[in-house]
Design an enzyme around this catalytic site. Sequence first.
Site, PDB file in Angstrom:
ATOM      1  N   ASP A  85       0.858  -1.195   0.000  1.00  0.00           N
ATOM      2  CA  ASP A  85       0.000   0.000   0.000  1.00  0.00           C
ATOM      3  C   ASP A  85       0.888   1.238   0.000  1.00  0.00           C
ATOM      4  O   ASP A  85       1.727   1.404   0.894  1.00  0.00           O
ATOM      5  CB  ASP A  85      -0.898  -0.025   1.249  1.00  0.00           C
ATOM      6  CG  ASP A  85      -1.838   1.171   1.302  1.00  0.00           C
ATOM      7  OD1 ASP A  85      -2.106   1.773   0.247  1.00  0.00           O
ATOM      8  OD2 ASP A  85      -2.281   1.519   2.410  1.00  0.00           O
ATOM      9  N   MET A  86       0.730   2.075  -0.993  1.00  0.00           N
ATOM     10  CA  MET A  86       1.567   3.276  -1.089  1.00  0.00           C
ATOM     11  C   MET A  86       1.247   4.223   0.071  1.00  0.00           C
ATOM     12  O   MET A  86       0.108   4.309   0.513  1.00  0.00           O
ATOM     13  CB  MET A  86       1.305   4.005  -2.419  1.00  0.00           C
ATOM     14  CG  MET A  86       1.424   3.134  -3.656  1.00  0.00           C
ATOM     15  SD  MET A  86       2.926   2.157  -3.706  1.00  0.00           S
ATOM     16  CE  MET A  86       4.152   3.423  -3.926  1.00  0.00           C
ATOM     17  N   ARG A 121      -7.479  13.827   6.947  1.00  0.00           N
ATOM     18  CA  ARG A 121      -8.113  13.774   5.627  1.00  0.00           C
ATOM     19  C   ARG A 121      -9.453  14.498   5.565  1.00  0.00           C
ATOM     20  O   ARG A 121      -9.782  15.110   4.579  1.00  0.00           O
ATOM     21  CB  ARG A 121      -8.289  12.329   5.201  1.00  0.00           C
ATOM     22  CG  ARG A 121      -8.950  12.204   3.850  1.00  0.00           C
ATOM     23  CD  ARG A 121      -9.141  10.774   3.439  1.00  0.00           C
ATOM     24  NE  ARG A 121      -7.911  10.215   2.928  1.00  0.00           N
ATOM     25  CZ  ARG A 121      -7.688   8.909   2.796  1.00  0.00           C
ATOM     26  NH1 ARG A 121      -8.583   8.061   3.169  1.00  0.00           N
ATOM     27  NH2 ARG A 121      -6.555   8.483   2.305  1.00  0.00           N
ATOM     28  N   ASP A 152      -3.665   2.498  -5.438  1.00  0.00           N
ATOM     29  CA  ASP A 152      -2.360   2.485  -4.761  1.00  0.00           C
ATOM     30  C   ASP A 152      -2.150   1.247  -3.884  1.00  0.00           C
ATOM     31  O   ASP A 152      -1.358   1.276  -2.951  1.00  0.00           O
ATOM     32  CB  ASP A 152      -2.193   3.761  -3.918  1.00  0.00           C
ATOM     33  CG  ASP A 152      -2.949   3.696  -2.603  1.00  0.00           C
ATOM     34  OD1 ASP A 152      -4.002   3.043  -2.559  1.00  0.00           O
ATOM     35  OD2 ASP A 152      -2.456   4.281  -1.626  1.00  0.00           O
ATOM     36  N   GLU A 153      -2.854   0.184  -4.180  1.00  0.00           N
ATOM     37  CA  GLU A 153      -2.832  -0.983  -3.303  1.00  0.00           C
ATOM     38  C   GLU A 153      -2.880  -2.259  -4.141  1.00  0.00           C
ATOM     39  O   GLU A 153      -3.673  -2.346  -5.065  1.00  0.00           O
ATOM     40  CB  GLU A 153      -4.138  -0.933  -2.491  1.00  0.00           C
ATOM     41  CG  GLU A 153      -4.008  -1.219  -1.051  1.00  0.00           C
ATOM     42  CD  GLU A 153      -5.382  -1.141  -0.387  1.00  0.00           C
ATOM     43  OE1 GLU A 153      -5.482  -0.466   0.621  1.00  0.00           O
ATOM     44  OE2 GLU A 153      -6.344  -1.753  -0.903  1.00  0.00           O
TER      45      GLU A 153
END
Length: 538
Positions: free
Chosen positions: A12-13, A60, A115-116
């Site tokens: 995961d980035m 977030r 991204d995963e």
Amino acid sequence: MAHTERVVILVDMDCFYCQVEEKLDLSLEGKPIAVVQYNAWRGGGIIAVNYPAREKGVTRHMRGDEAKQKCPEIVLARVPEVRGKADLTKYREAGKRVAEVLQTFTPLLERASVDEAYLDVTEVVRKRMNQDFEKVCIDNMQNTYVVGCDTKDFLYNVHNDKEYSESNCRLAMGGLIAEEIRANIYNKTGYKCSAGIAHNKILAKLVCGLHKPNKQTIIPQESVPELYKHLPLRKVKSLGGKFGDALSEQLKITNMGELIRFSERELTKRFDGKTANWLYNVARGIDLEPVTVRLISKSIGCCKKFPGRNALITSESVEHWTSELASEISERLSKDLEENNRRAKQMVVSFAQEINKGDVSSSRTLPLNTYDQIKIAQCAFDTIKKFCLRADGTYKIKFLGISVGNFEENKNTSNITAFFKTIRDSKNLEKSPVSTKTINKENMSFPTIPILGEFQLSPESVENKVCTDLNSTLSKSVLSLNEIITEEKSSDDDDGNVSIYSATTEELNEDTKSLIYYEDIYPESIASQPVFKKNILT
Ligand code: DCP
């Protein structure tokens, strides 16, 4: 194969969109950054926060203005806009570059989002166990943590304790491979990431984030009780939504550690056999779901929300936005055809509208026989009109989405040139918004399926009557709805209202992540769980 035979890695980035922005503007390196989807309301919504900004308390779900208050030196990078909405191309392209690196390690790669990705490295581990096991040492695993024990002890045991399980030796080798994967991603793309190493996908996902950023975590099977002890149910895949809430309520439990108290028989009394078995296993850290090779997403979608006063009222505005969405879908479909030689066969049109001061969301599934932007727009607009046009000739639309899926291999390669000509031709028309005058009904190549036709919001009826009709039709015919809309399941909403779910997006296996990225607030519930809410219909 025993359930501890497999070795699965989730990569995961870290704060992905922020990293992408940093790489594109090197002056940002080391600074606190957040990526915002800008709008005039308090500086837009934050969708990604890098770790220096997190240290200053930025999260977030803040607005841009709030982030500035918490951390005045923060750099707010804006998601670019095309056609009045977010353009995510640069993040998608970056995700693809990472996937290309991952592919060099194993073909058993499942991209789970931008991204995963999950990698099944069981075979790679098996091959390297003999020749490379000496490399499994602390010097090569500086960034590795192990749930339930110290990394050094874990590595000592895998080398020296004959009683130590073979499955832990395989996980340790998986850890070495994960370190190599992460170093390779960094060397080739400049991006940092974290990883989880486990015997299955659920555990790999759960531990991946335990030591973010730029670190990785192994979970030996015997450490599952330790991991689960205080883990809220909602953290586990599939337990995050209404099903997790129902489970929690029925069993009177809140964390995973408590689930183990229930025998499979007890679970079967409350849930269907398949669900009971899955719950029984997952409570013990067992998850048999394979890593399914998937490099490209199962669906392509885009959506736009129109909250509060931005609700779409006029036919022109609905047509305009339908056309914008169709234009993006058509463009991305043509790129997808070129890159992946596949064709989408199904389209889902999703919408939310205000009825009696409540928002009602739904979606319709339609066959997709063309990639032509104008035809897609027209078909989507017809569907929306059919279900959303009010008695006074206006709309009150809060959300619109189009997604396509059910891809099949494109066998018709000889027609590709002709196809691209169509795309080029249609692009020439892109600038002028679709209007009813320019669209000839005969051009339509996919008919709107008259699903729930009786629910149409008829222009002749007043809103209340529509709602009463809807309600009575719904209660009479809900169990005989056709195969497109079925009573997939019903469950209680947070507010206790029974919802009836359409099976459409589930059949399509909607990648809701691809939908949620467009807005700062999750329209996930809208995209993945189209509902007719009973309370609104009564
Ligand atoms: N994203 C988005 N809207 C959301 C959630 C995420 O647009 N509601 C985007 C921005 C993120 C990217 O997706 O950078 C990946 O999401 P993650 O949940 O993996 O979070 P990050 O990668 O940003 O951070 P972390 O390091 O915690 O994984």
